[in-house]
Write an enzyme that holds these catalytic residues in place. Structure first.
Site: not given
Ligand SMILES: Nc1ncnc2c1ncn2[C@@H]1O[C@H](COP(=O)(O)OP(=O)(O)OP(=O)(O)O)[C@@H](O)[C@H]1O
Ligand SMILES: [Mg+2]
Length: 276
Positions: A27-29, A34, A145, A182
């Site tokens: 979802m980016g950012y 990531h 995870q 996150s």
């Protein structure tokens, strides 16, 4: 690195990429969590595709869709540096054409934990991931995870729907003090950021007790609960010591266990887990 928005451009570019193709939906950012998924894909696949799509259907009506953080230029620079071959940034109109009414649901696994607290969340996740798989046609897809229930649900979906996709689950990347990375961490002010380490502290306390021989899941859940209770800015949403495959709460731990929790810090809802 190719940047593509429309489905028809993706359909033109996809067959030109050498396989196996590894896929990282986001979802980016973007953060180092990531990027670790993209790097793992890069190691295991000839080509890597990343999607950036803030999926409206996985947000509840009272959730943070409108203010979800976005920074496409920064995301693209990070993905380019990671050696990603193609980035797909579909618009909501492409993913959900007018009159949309088709949904994928996984049943049992979505009932507890996140599913119990976020009605409709996993229906949105499984629907969008199925659509992304159809469009991207990867051989492998990489998930974190950190979202343990999501990973279990997507593995189930891929098997149940015979997607020819190997779902790979990668370790949670953490800050030095243990906080799981996150995109939502950006919502925390300085005081809340400090308080947020309570998630990892609670999980670690349960793991320590487990390592010391404790196998009674009620005792281990109580330990997590009391650590969270000791942090004034933290509000427990759930603590769980569950079977890692079925996600059913355990009484006695004989094989593995998934310790997981959701905690609200101010207005920000955070999740974390440890798989033993
Ligand atoms: N700390 C992390 N370590 C490894 N993978 C992660 C981490 N955080 C997220 N991921 C994975 O990245 C993928 C995309 O997740 P997403 O874009 O929702 O990011 P996020 O940081 O989880 O954001 P949010 O907390 O707002 O949901 C998912 O497979 C997710 O599990
Ligand atoms: Mg997420």
């Amino acid at each position: 690195m190719k940047l593509i928005t429309t489905l028809s451009d993706l359909r033109t570019a996809r067959p030109l990429l050498p396989g196996p193709v590894g896929f990282v939906p986001t979802m980016g950012y973007l953060h180092a969590g990531h990027i670790s998924l993209a790097e793992r894909a890069k190691k295991e696949c000839a080509s890597v595709i990343v999607s950036i799509f803030v999926n409206p259907t996985q947000f509840g009506p009272a959730e943070d869709l409108a203010k979800y953080p976005r920074d496409l230029p920064r995301d693209l620079a990070l993905l380019k540096a990671a050696g990603v071959d193609l980035v797909w940034t579909p618009t909501p109109e492409v993913v959900y054409p007018p009159g949309y009414q088709t949904w994928i649901t996984v049943e049992g696994l979505t009932a507890p934990l996140e599913g119990a607290q976020r009605p409709g969340h996993f229906r949105g996740v499984t629907t969008v991931v199925a659509k992304l798989f159809n469009a991207v046609q990867p051989q492998k897809a990489y998930f974190g995870q950190k979202d343990a229930q999501q990973a279990a649900v997507l593995k189930r979906m891929a098997r149940d729907l015979n997607f020819p996709v190997d779902v790979v689950v990668c370790p949670t990347v953490r800050e030095p003090d243990g906080l799981a990375l996150s995109s939502r961490n950006v919502y925390l002010n300085a005081e809340e950021r400090q308080a947020a380490i309570v998630l990892y502290r609670a999980l670690s306390a349960a793991k320590n007790k487990y390592d010391g021989g404790e196998r009674n899941a009620d005792v281990l859940r109580a330990i997590m609960r009391s650590v969270i209770g000791s942090e004034p800015l933290a509000y427990e949403q759930y603590v769980s010591a569950a079977d890692p495959e079925t996600l059913c709460e355990l009484k006695e731990i004989d094989k593995g266990v998934l310790f997981s929790l959701a905690v609200r810090i101010g207005k920000t809802r955070l999740i974390d887990n440890l798989l033993i």
